[in-house]
Scaffold this motif. Structure first.
Motif, PDB file in Angstrom:
ATOM      1  N   ASP A  10       0.838  -1.198   0.000  1.00 22.40           N
ATOM      2  CA  ASP A  10       0.000   0.000   0.000  1.00 22.40           C
ATOM      3  C   ASP A  10       0.875   1.251   0.000  1.00 22.40           C
ATOM      4  N   TYR A  11       0.287   2.341  -0.476  1.00 21.57           N
ATOM      5  CA  TYR A  11       0.932   3.634  -0.270  1.00 21.57           C
ATOM      6  C   TYR A  11       1.047   3.851   1.234  1.00 21.57           C
ATOM      7  N   THR A  12       1.969   4.686   1.662  1.00 24.63           N
ATOM      8  CA  THR A  12       2.233   4.852   3.096  1.00 24.63           C
ATOM      9  C   THR A  12       1.780   6.206   3.642  1.00 24.63           C
ATOM     10  N   ASP A  13       1.065   6.982   2.822  1.00 23.35           N
ATOM     11  CA  ASP A  13       0.594   8.272   3.331  1.00 23.35           C
ATOM     12  C   ASP A  13      -0.479   8.054   4.399  1.00 23.35           C
ATOM     13  N   ALA A  16      -3.882   6.442   3.411  1.00 22.20           N
ATOM     14  CA  ALA A  16      -3.868   5.187   2.655  1.00 22.20           C
ATOM     15  C   ALA A  16      -4.829   4.148   3.239  1.00 22.20           C
ATOM     16  N   ASN A  87      -6.088   3.966  -5.717  1.00 24.67           N
ATOM     17  CA  ASN A  87      -4.817   4.436  -5.150  1.00 24.67           C
ATOM     18  C   ASN A  87      -4.530   3.885  -3.757  1.00 24.67           C
ATOM     19  N   TRP A  89      -2.895   0.474  -3.644  1.00 19.45           N
ATOM     20  CA  TRP A  89      -1.604  -0.150  -3.925  1.00 19.45           C
ATOM     21  C   TRP A  89      -0.648   0.859  -4.541  1.00 19.45           C
ATOM     22  N   ASP A  90       0.584   0.817  -4.071  1.00 17.79           N
ATOM     23  CA  ASP A  90       1.635   1.688  -4.590  1.00 17.79           C
ATOM     24  C   ASP A  90       2.025   1.202  -5.987  1.00 17.79           C
TER      25      ASP A  90
END
Length: 105
Positions: A10-13, A16, A87, A89-90
């Motif tokens: 996953d994205y780490t923001d 997310a 958005n 998954w990275d």
């Protein structure tokens, strides 16, 4: 048919996890209907939480095994998933690779 392993962190923001949870039910319903997915699930973080039963467990990505004719077939399935389009998954860190099993699924 060949197998493919997919590592989709996953994205780490900060938001997310909220994006993941917003489309999770759709993702799971679609995955349950997809015969190409042989096994799949969420990766958890932090790793320390796995050794501590009471520690909170946070979803941090997905790991899946697909059975498909080609890399392009798997790539199309991944890129049509709501975790991809939503958005979760990275996109730059997702990996699709051929995989050979030592034990039949």
């Amino acid at each position: 048919m060949p197998y493919f392993a997919v590592y989709a962190p996953d994205y780490t923001d900060e938001d997310a996890i909220n994006r993941r949870l917003a489309v999770r039910e759709t993702h799971l319903a679609n995955a349950a209907k997809n015969p190409a997915i042989k096994i799949g699930g969420a990766m958890l973080s932090p790793k320390e939480a796995l050794d501590t039963p009471d520690a909170p467990k946070k979803m941090a990505g997905s790991l899946m095994i697909f059975e498909a004719n080609t890399y392009a077939d798997v790539k199309a399935l991944i890129e049509s998933d709501v975790y991809w389009t939503g958005n979760v998954w990275d996109k730059e860190k997702t990996v699709i690779t051929p995989w050979v099993t030592a034990k039949p699924l």
